[in-house]
Design a protein around this motif. Structure first.
Motif, PDB file in Angstrom:
ATOM      1  N   TYR B  58      35.157  35.986  34.438  1.00 12.24           N
ATOM      2  CA  TYR B  58      36.502  35.458  34.197  1.00 12.24           C
ATOM      3  C   TYR B  58      36.464  34.892  32.782  1.00 12.24           C
ATOM      4  O   TYR B  58      35.715  33.958  32.510  1.00 12.24           O
ATOM      5  CB  TYR B  58      36.813  34.358  35.222  1.00 12.24           C
ATOM      6  CG  TYR B  58      36.922  34.883  36.659  1.00 12.24           C
ATOM      7  CD1 TYR B  58      35.782  35.019  37.456  1.00 12.24           C
ATOM      8  CD2 TYR B  58      38.161  35.243  37.190  1.00 12.24           C
ATOM      9  CE1 TYR B  58      35.891  35.502  38.752  1.00 12.24           C
ATOM     10  CE2 TYR B  58      38.271  35.724  38.486  1.00 12.24           C
ATOM     11  CZ  TYR B  58      37.139  35.849  39.264  1.00 12.24           C
ATOM     12  OH  TYR B  58      37.233  36.322  40.528  1.00 12.24           O
ATOM     13  N   LEU B  65      40.080  38.829  34.123  1.00  5.35           N
ATOM     14  CA  LEU B  65      39.059  39.356  35.018  1.00  5.35           C
ATOM     15  C   LEU B  65      38.445  40.669  34.558  1.00  5.35           C
ATOM     16  O   LEU B  65      39.152  41.633  34.245  1.00  5.35           O
ATOM     17  CB  LEU B  65      39.681  39.535  36.411  1.00  5.35           C
ATOM     18  CG  LEU B  65      38.783  39.911  37.572  1.00  5.35           C
ATOM     19  CD1 LEU B  65      37.630  38.920  37.747  1.00  5.35           C
ATOM     20  CD2 LEU B  65      39.607  39.956  38.856  1.00  5.35           C
ATOM     21  N   GLY B  87      42.845  35.343  36.589  1.00  3.25           N
ATOM     22  CA  GLY B  87      42.300  35.051  37.926  1.00  3.25           C
ATOM     23  C   GLY B  87      43.349  34.455  38.866  1.00  3.25           C
ATOM     24  O   GLY B  87      43.428  34.803  40.046  1.00  3.25           O
ATOM     25  N   TRP B  91      44.052  36.125  42.412  1.00  7.30           N
ATOM     26  CA  TRP B  91      43.647  35.386  43.622  1.00  7.30           C
ATOM     27  C   TRP B  91      44.653  34.319  44.014  1.00  7.30           C
ATOM     28  O   TRP B  91      44.281  33.226  44.399  1.00  7.30           O
ATOM     29  CB  TRP B  91      42.271  34.764  43.384  1.00  7.30           C
ATOM     30  CG  TRP B  91      41.143  35.765  43.275  1.00  7.30           C
ATOM     31  CD1 TRP B  91      40.322  35.918  42.214  1.00  7.30           C
ATOM     32  CD2 TRP B  91      40.774  36.723  44.249  1.00  7.30           C
ATOM     33  NE1 TRP B  91      39.436  36.948  42.445  1.00  7.30           N
ATOM     34  CE2 TRP B  91      39.712  37.470  43.708  1.00  7.30           C
ATOM     35  CE3 TRP B  91      41.259  37.073  45.523  1.00  7.30           C
ATOM     36  CZ2 TRP B  91      39.102  38.514  44.400  1.00  7.30           C
ATOM     37  CZ3 TRP B  91      40.636  38.111  46.192  1.00  7.30           C
ATOM     38  CH2 TRP B  91      39.555  38.826  45.631  1.00  7.30           C
TER      39      TRP B  91
END
Lengths: 119, 655
Positions: B58, B65, B87, B91
């Motif tokens: 990261y 990413l 990220g 996520w």
């Protein structure tokens, strides 16, 4: 019928029965040598009196007449039993002697007397 | 390196990550073109690309990413679109958890390791509980400033889940093992499974196909308002036939959405489904010998895709519960049977015992101890028997043991107080399938009372026979004497009957006293009462005397003769006459006098009849004394003297 006139000792504690036996014996042509209704007099008669044969009731006012039988056996005097108990009431050692089951007939008495005399 | 749109194509799908990274247009990201990347990034990427372990980088403040081939499986359908993106965007579902962890690394410059970290990742549109081991390692410049985060990790969901399942299974097993009653087992298993699956309602039903019934025996419910089914009974035939048929095969029936299934089904089935009031169902059938015996059901209020592992767990719990219930039931039966045995043995007046095939006693009930003060085991059994009975007992028992034949023996047992009592011991062999004796079941019973009663009865019967024979001899004598001599048949019959009645009355009197004897006063009263309607004509005086049965009988008959004579010829034949009866007792002698008065003049009879003879001769014998008749002119006098010892009955002896 008996061949000879026997003198007989009666050991019997019932008066009526004794009287009856007496009459039967007289009718059969025998003689009553004595009558005992208790063990004590029966023992003394058995030991001392003169007679040819004895008729023994087994139960004498609660006592057995076997001591009388013992004396008779020793003296070699024939005897027979007359009892309401029958053969089962007779001590083992005396079971070979004639046993009359009460009540009995004059004929039965006669037969038993013959057997007793014959030994 | 040509930048190309990341449209999915066959080639692109097969592309390795190194190629993808190089094909990516980094110039549009804060990272800028690859050729301008700092050494730190290049080195890190090189390590990642060469690692077989899932690795991601990261980079930069936005944590853009980059990842290797091994890591590409982790984001699922987000790959390959995740490459180069921040990220936080990739996520978003788990950022509340991992975001702070990244920040920690960025701020402190120290790496972190997360073990068994749960991450609720959304896969295929559904959030899943997943578990991970991973590390975040800072990548810094020479000055120590964090440029990016080096991430390595792998998913351990399967291991964690199977470990949890195992833990749950152990918990269920432990819990059920401690329970003794079937209802407790059902209840505990339902609660555990309900909590584990997060279901709304879990319960057990007993099924009886013979009576077509299904009864809910125990149920667990979540706190949510959901109707209870416990205690309800329904007909198996009222359930959807397809479902029942499926369950009969023994398979677990899992329905994600009841409503969906019921669409287009019969109205009846729809009604049953609606009645359940739930949307998701798992049902586990429990079969024994091809018959459905019970059901476990798991209900949820909302549609739910049941995982195979969940259905498997439901089956596992159902089977464990069923086994535990069967164990509990058999233990209950055993307990009941043992309780029954204990009661039978302890309340039994007999001693019950068992012996091994070789004849050795191995169990003797407590009653033997109560009797003898010993256990009855080993030598103590034999020691409890009368020494004279031991040999015969051993012989009989040895014979039974050798032959396997029933044992039956009577012997005396020495009781605690030292006295012996008769007992009867019996035993029967129990045989195994091969016909060999595997155990002897025996009992020993106190038969002392029975023995005494039998002995008493035997004596009584002998005595009865003797008395009957003697009485018959007496009757014979009475008949003989009565019929003798010059007498009419009618007269003879009358006299015979009167004498028999006198004898009979005497017997009654003695029977009243259990043949122990009778009082002289009663003998006199009974003999005279029927002759004199007016008792005044007899004057009786004397102190109490208790006569023996013989004396009582003899006196009864004698007094009968005297009375009859007085009534016919003596004092009682006229109006005025009377009879005085009195007696005195000394230590030795009873002296009784019968004196008639105020009757016709008396003269000595020419001939003595039966009566006179019976009195004079008979009493002599029976009373060990003498009797005399005096025919005095003013009335007959009869004096009877008897030995006191000879005539007294038992009662007098007791006094």
């Amino acid at each position: 019928m008996s061949e000879r006139r026997l003198r007989i000792l009666i050991v019997e504690d019932e008066m009526l029965v004794a009287m009856n036996i007496e009459d039967m014996l007289l009718d059969l042509g025998h003689e009553v040598a004595g009558l005992a209704s208790r063990l004590e007099p029966a023992l003394s008669l058995a030991g001392e009196a003169q007679f040819d044969l004895a008729m023994l009731d087994v139960n004498l006012a609660g006592q057995t007449s076997f001591p009388v039988a013992e004396i008779l056996a020793r003296r070699g005097i024939p005897f027979l039993f007359a009892t309401g108990y029958g053969i089962k009431g007779i001590a083992e050692e005396y079971r070979s002697y004639p046993v009359l089951q009460k009540p009995f007939r004059a004929r039965d008495l006669e037969q038993a007397l013959s057997e007793a005399v014959a030994g | 390196m040509a930048s190309s749109p990341l449209k999915v194509g066959t080639n692109e799908q097969d592309m390795g990550m190194s190629a993808r990274i190089r094909a990516f247009d980094w110039s549009k990201t804060p990272l800028g073109p690859m050729e301008h990347w700092p050494d730190e990034l290049r080195v890190a990427l090189s390590i990642a690309e060469h690692s077989a372990f899932p690795t991601a980088i990261y980079w930069g403040p936005e944590l853009r990413l980059l990842y290797n081939d091994a890591w590409a499986f982790i984001p699922g359908e987000r790959h390959p679109g995740a490459l180069g993106r921040p990220g936080r965007e990739v996520w978003s579902d788990i950022w509340p958890i991992v975001g702070p962890q990244f920040e920690q690394v960025l701020e402190t410059g120290r790496g972190i390791t997360a073990l068994e970290q749960m991450l609720p990742i959304v896969r295929n549109g559904a959030e899943q509980e997943t578990y991970w081991n991973y590390s975040f390692t800072p990548i810094t410049d020479p000055a120590g400033k964090v440029l990016g985060v080096f991430n390595q990790g792998n998913e351990i969901t399967k291991a964690v889940v199977s470990e949890r399942r195992l833990a749950f299974q152990i918990q269920v097993a432990d819990r059920l093992r401690s329970l003794a009653r079937p209802e407790e087992v059902w209840a505990a298993a339902a609660a555990l499974l309900g909590e584990y699956l997060g279901a709304a309602r879990v319960g057990f039903a007993e099924v009886d196909e013979a009576t077509d019934s299904l009864t809910i025996v125990r149920e667990w419910r979540r706190a949510d308002p959901i109707p209870a089914l416990q205690g309800r009974t329904t007909r198996l035939s009222e359930l959807p036939p397809a479902a029942v048929a499926y369950l009969r095969t023994g398979e677990v029936l899992a329905i994600a959405d009841v409503d969906e299934i019921l669409q287009g089904s019969s109205e009846e089935d729809a009604r049953v489904g609606a009645k359940l009031g739930v949307r998701a169902v798992v049902t586990v059938p429990l079969l024994r010998d091809d018959r459905m015996r019970a059901l476990l059901y798991v209900h949820d209020l909302e549609p739910r895709v049941w995982k195979r592992s969940e259905a498997a767990m439901a089956r596992d719990v159902a089977e464990r519960s069923w086994a535990a219930v069967e164990r509990a039931e058999s233990q209950e039966r055993l307990r009941e049977s043992e309780d029954h045995y204990r009661h039978t043995v302890e309340l039994n007046p007999q001693v019950t015992w068992t012996a091994l095939p070789d004849g050795q006693l191995n169990r003797v009930s407590r009653r033997w101890f109560d009797w003898t003060g010993t256990t009855g085991l080993g030598e103590t059994w034999a020691e409890g028997l009368h020494p004279d009975d031991r040999e015969a007992t051993f012989e009989a028992w040895g014979h039974s043991v050798a032959k396997g034949e029933p044992y039956d023996m009577e012997h005396r047992v020495k009781m605690l107080d030292g006295r012996y009592r008769w007992a009867r011991s019996r035993a029967f062999p129990r045989r195994d399938n091969a016909g060999n004796v595997c155990l002897w079941y025996g009992s020993t019973e106190d038969i002392q009372e029975q023995r005494l009663a039998e002995e008493r009865q035997r004596l009584l019967i002998n005595e009865l026979n003797h008395r009957v024979k003697n009485t018959l001899a007496t009757v014979q004598a009475i008949a003989f004497q009565t019929l003798k001599g010059d007498i009419s048949l009618g007269e003879a019959r009358a006299r015979f009957e009167a004498r028999l009645l006198a004898l009979s009355r005497a017997h009654n009197l003695l029977t009243e006293e259990s043949w122990e004897g009778a009082s002289l006063e009663r003998v006199i009263a009974d003999t005279t009462a029927h002759l004199a309607g007016d008792r005044e004509r007899f004057h009786v005086e004397g102190e109490p005397v208790f006569l023996s049965p013989r004396a009582a009988l003899a006196l009864s008959l004698a007094l009968h003769e005297l009375s009859t004579n007085a009534f016919k010829y003596g004092a009682l034949s006229g109006e005025e006459g009377k009879v005085l009866i009195g007696w005195t007792l000394t230590d030795e002698i009873l002296r009784l006098e019968w004196k008639e008065r105020d009757g016709p003049p008396v003269a000595e009879p020419a001939r003595r009849g039966f009566g006179s003879r019976l009195i004079e001769r008979g009493l002599e014998a029976d009373l060990a004394g003498r009797a005399e008749l005096h025919f005095e002119p003013d009335g007959l006098r009869c004096v009877i003297e008897a030995s006191r010892q000879a005539i007294q009955g038992r009662e007098a002896n007791r006094v």
